[in-house]
Design an enzyme around this catalytic site. Structure first.
Site, PDB file in Angstrom:
ATOM      1  N   GLY A   1       0.923  -1.107   0.060  1.00  0.00           N
ATOM      2  CA  GLY A   1      -0.181   0.027   0.095  1.00  0.00           C
ATOM      3  C   GLY A   1       1.039   1.353   0.043  1.00  0.00           C
ATOM      4  O   GLY A   1       0.469   2.139   0.584  1.00  0.00           O
ATOM      5  N   ALA A   2       1.950   1.226  -0.770  1.00  0.00           N
ATOM      6  CA  ALA A   2       2.910   2.365  -0.861  1.00  0.00           C
ATOM      7  C   ALA A   2       2.644   3.594  -1.758  1.00  0.00           C
ATOM      8  O   ALA A   2       3.312   4.633  -1.898  1.00  0.00           O
ATOM      9  CB  ALA A   2       4.375   1.852  -1.238  1.00  0.00           C
ATOM     10  N   ASN A   3       1.413   3.537  -2.232  1.00  0.00           N
ATOM     11  CA  ASN A   3       1.095   4.444  -3.373  1.00  0.00           C
ATOM     12  C   ASN A   3       0.243   5.651  -2.814  1.00  0.00           C
ATOM     13  O   ASN A   3       0.153   6.665  -3.357  1.00  0.00           O
ATOM     14  CB  ASN A   3       0.305   3.879  -4.600  1.00  0.00           C
ATOM     15  CG  ASN A   3      -1.054   3.374  -4.092  1.00  0.00           C
ATOM     16  OD1 ASN A   3      -1.054   2.296  -3.497  1.00  0.00           O
ATOM     17  ND2 ASN A   3      -2.166   3.976  -4.330  1.00  0.00           N
ATOM     18  N   SER A   4       0.081   5.714  -1.432  1.00  0.00           N
ATOM     19  CA  SER A   4      -0.568   6.646  -0.762  1.00  0.00           C
ATOM     20  C   SER A   4      -0.319   7.086   0.478  1.00  0.00           C
ATOM     21  O   SER A   4       0.168   5.954   1.171  1.00  0.00           O
ATOM     22  CB  SER A   4      -1.899   6.797  -1.016  1.00  0.00           C
ATOM     23  OG  SER A   4      -2.729   5.893  -0.562  1.00  0.00           O
ATOM     24  N   GLY A   5      -0.716   8.028   1.211  1.00  0.00           N
ATOM     25  CA  GLY A   5      -0.919   8.183   2.523  1.00  0.00           C
ATOM     26  C   GLY A   5       0.576   7.748   3.411  1.00  0.00           C
ATOM     27  O   GLY A   5       1.816   7.946   2.974  1.00  0.00           O
ATOM     28  N   ILE A   6       0.419   7.038   4.542  1.00  0.00           N
ATOM     29  CA  ILE A   6       1.634   6.409   5.244  1.00  0.00           C
ATOM     30  C   ILE A   6       2.561   5.591   4.462  1.00  0.00           C
ATOM     31  O   ILE A   6       3.476   5.545   4.695  1.00  0.00           O
ATOM     32  CB  ILE A   6       0.962   5.912   6.595  1.00  0.00           C
ATOM     33  CG1 ILE A   6       0.252   7.267   7.444  1.00  0.00           C
ATOM     34  CG2 ILE A   6       2.262   5.273   7.500  1.00  0.00           C
ATOM     35  CD1 ILE A   6      -0.594   6.450   8.899  1.00  0.00           C
ATOM     36  N   GLY A   7       1.871   4.744   3.664  1.00  0.00           N
ATOM     37  CA  GLY A   7       2.641   3.914   2.898  1.00  0.00           C
ATOM     38  C   GLY A   7       3.692   4.802   2.156  1.00  0.00           C
ATOM     39  O   GLY A   7       4.789   4.313   1.817  1.00  0.00           O
TER      40      GLY A   7
ATOM     41  N   TYR B   1     -13.339  -3.734  11.287  1.00  0.00           N
ATOM     42  CA  TYR B   1     -11.989  -3.246  10.902  1.00  0.00           C
ATOM     43  C   TYR B   1     -11.338  -3.294  12.386  1.00  0.00           C
ATOM     44  O   TYR B   1     -10.284  -3.730  12.450  1.00  0.00           O
ATOM     45  CB  TYR B   1     -12.344  -1.682  10.858  1.00  0.00           C
ATOM     46  CG  TYR B   1     -10.997  -0.974  10.621  1.00  0.00           C
ATOM     47  CD1 TYR B   1      -9.963  -1.009   9.937  1.00  0.00           C
ATOM     48  CD2 TYR B   1     -10.588  -0.125  11.659  1.00  0.00           C
ATOM     49  CE1 TYR B   1      -8.970  -0.114   9.848  1.00  0.00           C
ATOM     50  CE2 TYR B   1      -9.408   0.786  11.631  1.00  0.00           C
ATOM     51  CZ  TYR B   1      -8.660   0.719  10.674  1.00  0.00           C
ATOM     52  OH  TYR B   1      -7.261   1.253  10.792  1.00  0.00           O
TER      53      TYR B   1
ATOM     54  N   SER C   1      -3.676  -0.492  14.716  1.00  0.00           N
ATOM     55  CA  SER C   1      -4.398   0.809  15.193  1.00  0.00           C
ATOM     56  C   SER C   1      -4.844   0.699  16.564  1.00  0.00           C
ATOM     57  O   SER C   1      -5.060  -0.462  16.933  1.00  0.00           O
ATOM     58  CB  SER C   1      -5.544   0.950  14.114  1.00  0.00           C
ATOM     59  OG  SER C   1      -6.386   2.018  14.728  1.00  0.00           O
TER      60      SER C   1
END
Length: 407
Positions: A127-133, A287, A256
């Site tokens: 998930g490295a294409n946005s946000g924290i990633g 979640y 989380s």
């Protein structure tokens, strides 16, 4: 305006007439120019210190024409006689678990890695294409690591690579397709990675979904459970021989604080609880349950792999940060807008992931839960080893059932 108060007698200060030096083995020692004596212990605190790892990114040790060792900073084009790693020397640990908080919720990912050189290290970030990633991948690449952006959206991932390369042309980045909603995609990713014969020093399981309407994956599992836990559980199993062969290595699982609101227990954990049907599905509850799965997975994985030099920790990245995680839930977007003045930046949000993945403070440390770059206690269920084992066995069973269904 009053002058700032300066502590001129700090135990970390070197007294006049003393000099800090580094031995060939990385041990810090102290030279007294008046008595011409040297000693290992700090002259004020009495502590011993050591430096670890290579020189910071862009630095090189050379011997000048007089035969004296000097240190060259190629980025800033300067030369010094002082080893730059001295600024980041740490107290010697009596045990691997003996570490103190050096960073906090205001620290950024770049600050956590200041002075480190990760050249030669390989990291996968899901998930490295946005946000924290994205911030996690970007920071690791800044400090020399080869970073594999494991993403479903290849177009977005390649745009991220372009931005990072514009900022740091020497960055080493690869994009590989990974769709966690498909166990077949997970298997293909792992096979392709192994075929490249790359090592793996950091596996950062960052990807996640939140607030989904009830959805089943192609593997006939509830989407939140599969993406947030089971697919990344499968990915780790497929790659753990590479992790062990590359040791010391780390697995970092982004959980989380929501894990505290899961009601999973020894009394109710089951396949139906983990992957509920439409009638029992509640998006927020699923979640929360998946985030407890992250903590328990980390706990048991560390127990299995720590003697192979692979350590695993889980973490909470930060409070109410606006990332693509919120794209499926309007209320979350509204909460963020109201709370935005009190939230972390994405660089701050990535700091704990980076701390768990690459800080030398955590060498040999695993099975813990971190928040704000500090160890903290998870929920009571989060450190229940029996529950962690039960989850592991159920995950194995559900995974095998899904894989058999493919045949």
């Amino acid at each position: 305006m009053a002058a700032p108060i300066v502590d001129t007698d700090s135990e970390d200060e070197i007294p006049p007439g003393w000099e800090e030096r580094v031995s060939a083995q990385g041990q810090v020692y102290y030279a007294n120019h008046e008595t011409k004596a040297t000693q290992w212990e700090h002259p004020r605190s009495g502590k011993r210190k050591q430096i670890k790892g290579d020189l910071p990114y862009g630095w090189e040790k050379q011997i000048n024409d007089e035969g004296v060792i000097v240190f060259v900073d190629h980025i800033n084009r300067k030369t010094t006689y002082t080893d730059p790693r001295l600024a980041f020397a740490e107290d010697e640990k009596k045990t691997p678990m003996d570490f103190k908080q050096k960073f906090d919720g205001n620290s950024t990912a770049i600050q956590v890695l200041q002075g480190r050189d990760l050249s030669g290290k390989y990291a996968i970030v899901t998930g490295a294409n946005s946000g924290i990633g994205y911030e996690t991948a970007r920071t690791l690449a800044y400090f020399g690591a080869t970073v594999i952006l494991a993403c479903r959206n290849l177009e977005a991932a390649n745009k991220c690579v372009k931005v990072i390369l514009e900022e740091r042309p020497s960055a080493k980045l690869e994009v590989m397709h990974l769709d966690l909603a498909s166990l077949k995609s997970v298997r293909m990713f792992a096979e392709e990675y192994r075929s490249k014969k790359w090592p793996l020093h950091m596996l950062i399981l960052n990807a996640g979904v939140f607030g989904l309407a009830y959805t089943k994956t192609e593997d006939d599992l509830e989407m939140t459970f599969q993406v947030n836990h089971l697919a990344q559980f499968y990915l780790t199993k497929l790659l753990w021989e590479v992790l062990a062969a590359s040791s010391p290595s780390r697995v970092v699982i982004v959980s989380s604080e929501s894990h505290r609101f899961s009601d999973i227990s020894l009394h109710n954990i089951s396949e139906d609880k983990l992957s509920p049907g439409r009638n029992k599905y509640k998006d927020l509850q699923s979640y929360n349950d998946s985030k407890l799965c992250n903590v328990l997975f980390s706990l048991h994985l560390n127990k299995l792999l720590s003697d192979k030099g692979v350590h695993c920790n889980s973490l909470h990245p930060g409070s109410v940060m606006y990332t693509s995680l919120s794209r499926n839930w309007f209320l979350y977007k509204l909460i963020f807008l109201l709370a935005r003045p009190f939230t972390k930046s994405l660089q701050q949000g990535a700091a704990t992931s980076i701390f768990c993945a690459a800080s030398s403070q955590l060498d040999g440390v695993g099975g813990l839960y971190f928040n704000n770059c500090c160890r903290c206690e998870p929920s009571k269920a989060g450190h229940d080893e029996e529950l962690a084992l039960r989850l592991w066995n159920l995950s194995e069973k559900m995974l095998q059932t899904a894989l058999d269904r493919e045949k």
